[in-house]
Design a protein around this motif. Structure first.
Motif, short mmCIF file in Angstrom:
data_model
loop_
_atom_site.label_atom_id
_atom_site.label_comp_id
_atom_site.label_asym_id
_atom_site.label_seq_id
_atom_site.Cartn_x
_atom_site.Cartn_y
_atom_site.Cartn_z
N ILE A 291 3.73 8.70 2.69
CA ILE A 291 4.48 7.77 3.55
C ILE A 291 3.63 7.11 4.62
N MET B 1 2.08 3.92 1.44
CA MET B 1 3.33 3.17 1.49
C MET B 1 3.17 1.89 2.29
N ARG C 53 8.40 6.42 9.59
CA ARG C 53 8.59 7.15 8.33
C ARG C 53 8.33 8.64 8.50
N LEU D 129 11.23 11.32 7.63
CA LEU D 129 11.00 12.40 6.67
C LEU D 129 11.19 13.77 7.33
N SER E 263 10.66 0.19 4.08
CA SER E 263 10.02 1.35 4.68
C SER E 263 10.92 2.59 4.61
N THR F 115 11.35 6.35 1.82
CA THR F 115 11.12 7.55 2.65
C THR F 115 12.32 8.48 2.57
#
Length: 238
Positions: free
Chosen positions: A136, A140, A175, A179, A220, A224
């Motif tokens: 992430i 990403m 992110r 997470l 984004s 995630t």
């Protein structure tokens, strides 16, 4: 490792925090930068580092070692001309490493430490965490950059001031938080984060700008969130 051993590590870290942040003033840092090894403030700082380490830990020789290595690291930081952020990270990493090594020596915990470290990196959950958090960040960011590139020319016709790479770092930190909230089951905190960002970012009256930001945000957050749900599931079954 017992509670007393762990308490000693916290005390050493606390001593570092007190001497490096609370008892080191901006004028001292400036003086060290200008005068280098001749700066009296450098030696006052090392003396305070030694005394706080001794006071918090109760180990004279360990505090002496911490003070001496702190002096060498700070001296290197003064004379190495490089990116300020990188130097700060390297400086604090080395100080922390010295404290951990000193702590392991004091508690005679080398065997247990290496045994636990090997066990940690043999655990598939550790690698799953590393993969999820690694994915992430910059990987990403590259995917999002490629995806939204087609619309960038439409919003850059008017020159707009923006901090260099600020958007990328905002996205990475966002992110990481999302997470983490998912893996901790804190969905309400995740919702608060998204709502706060929406309030801050959608003040622009330009429709294209708003749509661009919305696309980037969803690009984004969506993967995630899906990655967080999948990681949480795999952690439960492993």
């Amino acid at each position: 490792m017992n509670a007393s051993d762990f308490s000693l590590l916290i005390k050493l870290l606390m001593a570092h925090m007190v001497s490096d942040y609370f008892l080191q003033f901006g004028s001292w840092v400036s003086d060290k930068g200008k005068k280098g090894i001749r700066s009296p403030k450098l030696y006052w700082h090392i003396l305070i580092t030694f005394l706080t380490a001794w006071l918090f830990s109760g180990h004279f020789l360990a505090a002496l070692f911490i003070g001496f290595t702190h002096y060498l690291i700070d001296l290197g930081k003064i004379y190495i001309k490089y990116n300020r952020f990188v130097l700060f990270i390297a400086d604090q990493t080395l100080h922390t490493l010295i404290l951990v090594l000193t702590w392991l020596f004091l508690i005679d915990g080398w065997h247990t430490f290496f045994e636990n470290t090997v066990s940690l990196f043999q655990n598939p959950k550790t690698w799953l965490f590393c993969f999820a958090y690694g994915l992430i960040t910059f990987p990403m960011s590259v995917v999002i950059e490629i995806f939204v590139y087609r619309w960038r020319s439409e919003i850059t016709e008017k020159k707009q001031e923006s901090l260099k790479q600020a958007g990328q770092w905002i996205g990475i930190l966002e992110r990481i938080l999302v997470l983490t909230f998912i893996l901790m089951g804190q969905y309400s905190a995740m919702g608060f984060l998204i709502a706060t960002k929406a309030i801050l970012r959608f003040k622009d009256t330009e429709i294209k700008q708003m749509e661009y930001v919305l696309i980037g945000t969803l690009m984004s957050l969506t993967p995630t969130i899906l990655l967080g749900i999948l990681t949480d599931f795999l952690l439960r079954v492993l």
